[in-house]
Write a protein that holds these residues in place. Structure first.
Motif, PDB file in Angstrom:
ATOM      1  N   THR A  33      20.653   3.102  23.832  1.00  0.00           N
ATOM      2  CA  THR A  33      21.196   4.091  24.703  1.00  0.00           C
ATOM      3  C   THR A  33      20.823   3.670  26.179  1.00  0.00           C
ATOM      4  O   THR A  33      21.114   4.408  27.096  1.00  0.00           O
ATOM      5  CB  THR A  33      21.171   5.580  24.338  1.00  0.00           C
ATOM      6  OG1 THR A  33      19.752   5.644  24.382  1.00  0.00           O
ATOM      7  CG2 THR A  33      21.770   5.676  23.300  1.00  0.00           C
ATOM      8  N   LEU A  34      19.747   2.939  26.373  1.00  0.00           N
ATOM      9  CA  LEU A  34      19.529   2.731  27.710  1.00  0.00           C
ATOM     10  C   LEU A  34      20.093   1.865  28.626  1.00  0.00           C
ATOM     11  O   LEU A  34      20.782   0.647  27.903  1.00  0.00           O
ATOM     12  CB  LEU A  34      17.869   2.205  27.567  1.00  0.00           C
ATOM     13  CG  LEU A  34      16.897   3.132  27.885  1.00  0.00           C
ATOM     14  CD1 LEU A  34      17.041   4.122  26.987  1.00  0.00           C
ATOM     15  CD2 LEU A  34      15.429   2.545  27.721  1.00  0.00           C
ATOM     16  N   TYR A  35      20.600   2.143  29.672  1.00  0.00           N
ATOM     17  CA  TYR A  35      21.498   1.147  30.667  1.00  0.00           C
ATOM     18  C   TYR A  35      20.609   1.080  31.908  1.00  0.00           C
ATOM     19  O   TYR A  35      20.099   1.817  32.471  1.00  0.00           O
ATOM     20  CB  TYR A  35      22.924   1.839  30.668  1.00  0.00           C
ATOM     21  CG  TYR A  35      23.638   1.546  29.606  1.00  0.00           C
ATOM     22  CD1 TYR A  35      24.522   0.611  29.182  1.00  0.00           C
ATOM     23  CD2 TYR A  35      23.676   2.596  28.545  1.00  0.00           C
ATOM     24  CE1 TYR A  35      25.390   0.473  28.234  1.00  0.00           C
ATOM     25  CE2 TYR A  35      24.095   2.527  27.271  1.00  0.00           C
ATOM     26  CZ  TYR A  35      25.016   1.552  27.255  1.00  0.00           C
ATOM     27  OH  TYR A  35      25.619   1.275  25.981  1.00  0.00           O
ATOM     28  N   GLU A  36      20.863   0.023  32.414  1.00  0.00           N
ATOM     29  CA  GLU A  36      20.206  -0.541  33.641  1.00  0.00           C
ATOM     30  C   GLU A  36      20.914   0.268  34.885  1.00  0.00           C
ATOM     31  O   GLU A  36      22.135   0.411  35.203  1.00  0.00           O
ATOM     32  CB  GLU A  36      20.277  -1.982  34.045  1.00  0.00           C
ATOM     33  CG  GLU A  36      19.595  -2.226  35.403  1.00  0.00           C
ATOM     34  CD  GLU A  36      19.790  -3.913  35.413  1.00  0.00           C
ATOM     35  OE1 GLU A  36      19.667  -4.667  34.392  1.00  0.00           O
ATOM     36  OE2 GLU A  36      20.003  -4.226  36.650  1.00  0.00           O
ATOM     37  N   GLU A  37      20.255   0.824  35.723  1.00  0.00           N
ATOM     38  CA  GLU A  37      20.590   1.260  37.178  1.00  0.00           C
ATOM     39  C   GLU A  37      19.893   0.983  38.272  1.00  0.00           C
ATOM     40  O   GLU A  37      18.745   0.736  38.174  1.00  0.00           O
ATOM     41  CB  GLU A  37      20.468   2.886  36.974  1.00  0.00           C
ATOM     42  CG  GLU A  37      21.469   3.879  36.542  1.00  0.00           C
ATOM     43  CD  GLU A  37      21.226   5.217  36.779  1.00  0.00           C
ATOM     44  OE1 GLU A  37      22.193   5.962  37.449  1.00  0.00           O
ATOM     45  OE2 GLU A  37      20.196   5.670  36.579  1.00  0.00           O
ATOM     46  N   ASN A  38      20.557   0.627  39.395  1.00  0.00           N
ATOM     47  CA  ASN A  38      19.954   0.373  40.610  1.00  0.00           C
ATOM     48  C   ASN A  38      19.638   1.551  41.352  1.00  0.00           C
ATOM     49  O   ASN A  38      20.420   2.228  41.473  1.00  0.00           O
ATOM     50  CB  ASN A  38      20.663  -0.620  41.358  1.00  0.00           C
ATOM     51  CG  ASN A  38      20.408  -2.061  40.683  1.00  0.00           C
ATOM     52  OD1 ASN A  38      19.500  -2.347  40.358  1.00  0.00           O
ATOM     53  ND2 ASN A  38      21.772  -2.935  40.892  1.00  0.00           N
ATOM     54  N   ASN A  39      18.410   1.595  41.675  1.00  0.00           N
ATOM     55  CA  ASN A  39      18.015   2.730  42.634  1.00  0.00           C
ATOM     56  C   ASN A  39      17.531   2.533  44.042  1.00  0.00           C
ATOM     57  O   ASN A  39      16.343   2.320  43.874  1.00  0.00           O
ATOM     58  CB  ASN A  39      16.943   3.558  41.519  1.00  0.00           C
ATOM     59  CG  ASN A  39      16.835   4.810  42.175  1.00  0.00           C
ATOM     60  OD1 ASN A  39      17.647   5.375  43.081  1.00  0.00           O
ATOM     61  ND2 ASN A  39      15.983   5.638  41.751  1.00  0.00           N
TER      62      ASN A  39
END
Ligand code: TYD
Ligand code: MG
Length: 453
Positions: A33-39
């Motif tokens: 359930t983990l998705y990459e996010e740019n922060n």
């Protein structure tokens, strides 16, 4: 200004943030359930910040009257109607009936001269028209359009003033064109909801966000959105029957755990007022392993049928299968019964089912579950027209529970004659014969179960 670019991984289900990708979320223990996010963030720039005026609690006026839908089950779950300017999240499995419920609620509200906009990101205007024909609300003055672009939706809402309610079906289809990620990802769902909530709070509009939920967390959103909204309602039910339960999980303006019960028909959802009756299909017939439990869901008393089946097995690892109750709690009850009643369940499969697809959360169902198991074990039905409720302690003692009189009153209303319940010293004004049970082992004598079964 120096910008720091970090990549983080966010769990689609619970929203927890991880610095590295892992297959299993540490927080909610769900897989994949983990998705990459740019922060991208920079340090605070307070050039545009301003000092905000303080409000006095004493002098602030209470909000306006609640908006009633006149669908009693819906209003009750919302804590007495919709609070103007509030945000509701309506979650549920795909296909459970969220869009139908939403359309019916909006159709009732426009009757009272409120202005509603229904935005569908899933269906065309034509499709919504076909549904409205089917459920008999096609003549209502609901404004609708089909769009998934949050920017356009916000512009449209701003242009059409005097809107009272904005409904978005569903938040997973919405996207902000300023974000790179695809619609349905956690960042799109969260940011779209944030923008919609911001505009509706500013304009004092009610916002209803429909959100799909799946048990395995493959659809992004619901848990993250729960923190952002005022009220969280879940629409639940089993595909095998036509009853649907609307449950409030969080409500800033009313009690939680309130339920509303609906029946699905070809003409839409119908309210179920006398809930006890629909959940008691076998009422009056005595069947081994059946017990009638008097429960409280939110503020509503409700009678439910609990079925148990105890069957011999040659497997070394007997099955314990539960529908509508807590698996761990069943194991606990079985252990208590073995210890207190001297019965042996180690070579038996045990199945437990709550009829009608409702999920019982109260521990007050312990005594009814124990009675149903004993009835199946000894192959003898429980007495006719009898209610059972009470919590069990680990040593087999029966503990008092809340709202016992309310449970008895519901039993009386439904024509029950006996109650098996915890010891208590209230004045029984009902003509139900009350049998006070101190220890679970007493059930064997009280129900005349014979040990050579
Ligand atoms: P729908 O409201 O589209 O579910 P969701 O928005 O949660 O995905 O309903 C799913 C299907 O069930 C749809 O084909 C219509 C049908 N349905 C009925 O026939 N009667 C009803 O009362 C409801 C609620 C749904
Ligand atoms: Mg839908």
């Amino acid at each position: 200004m120096k910008k720091n670019k970090t990549i983080q991984y966010t769990c689609n289900l619970c929203g927890s943030i991880h610095s590295k990708w892992v297959g299993k979320c540490d927080n909610c223990e769900s897989w994949n359930t983990l998705y990459e996010e740019n922060n991208n963030f920079s340090s605070l720039n307070d050039k545009n910040s301003k000092v905000i005026e303080l409000n006095s609690l004493k002098q602030t006026k209470s909000t306006k009257k609640r908006i009633l839908t006149n669908i009693r089950e819906f209003d009750q779950v919302c804590g007495g109607g919709l609070v103007p300017g509030s945000v509701i999240l309506l979650g549920g499995d795909p296909g459970i009936g969220k869009s139908t419920l939403l359309l019916q609620v909006l159709a009732k509200i426009v009757d009272d001269k409120y202005k509603c906009i229904y935005v569908s990101g899933e269906e065309s205007v034509q499709q919504i028209k076909i549904r409205s024909d089917r459920i008999g609300v096609s003549e209502k003055t609901i404004s609708l359009f089909s769009s998934t672009d949050v920017g356009s939706i916000i512009k449209t809402v701003k242009k059409n003033n005097n809107i009272d309610i904005l409904a978005i079906d569903s938040i997973q289809t919405m996207f902000l064109n300023t974000l790179e990620s695809a619609p349905g990802t956690i960042s799109q769902v969260r940011s779209s909801a944030q923008e919609l909530i911001k505009i509706t709070k500013n304009l004092d509009i009610n916002l209803i966000l429909v959100s799909h939920v799946t048990k395995d967390g493959q659809i992004a959103g619901p848990r993250v959105l729960e923190h952002m909204v005022d009220t969280v309602l879940y629409f639940e039910g089993e595909n095998s029957n036509d009853y649907r339960v609307l449950r409030s999980i969080k409500n800033r303006f009313g009690p939680t755990d309130e339920i509303g019960i609906f029946e699905m028909t070809s003409l839409g959802l119908h309210e179920v007022i006398n809930a006890s009756q629909i959940f008691l299909p076998n009422h009056g017939t005595q069947i081994n392993g059946n017990a009638i439990y008097a429960g409280i869901e939110g503020t509503r008393p409700i009678l439910l049928e609990i079925q148990a089946l105890v069957a011999s097995t040659s497997h070394s690892n007997p099955r314990r299968s539960v529908i509508g109750w807590d698996n761990n709690r069943l194991s606990m009850i079985l252990a208590i019964l073995e210890k207190s009643c001297g019965i042996s369940l180690g070579n038996k499969d045990v199945y437990l089912n709550v009829v009608g697809g409702l999920k019982i959360k109260e521990t007050a169902a312990d005594l009814a579950v124990a009675s149903a198991i004993l009835s199946s074990y000894f192959a003898k039905p429980l007495p006719n027209k009898s209610l059972i409720f009470g919590e069990l302690g680990l040593s087999g003692e029966v503990r008092p529970i809340k709202q016992m009189i309310k449970r008895l009153n519901e039993g009386k209303k439904q024509g029950f004659k006996n109650a098996y319940m915890p010891p208590s010293n209230f004045e029984n004004k009902n003509n139900i014969a009350v049998n006070k049970i101190n220890k679970v082992s007493q059930l064997i004598e009280v129900f005349n179960f014979t040990r050579n079964a």
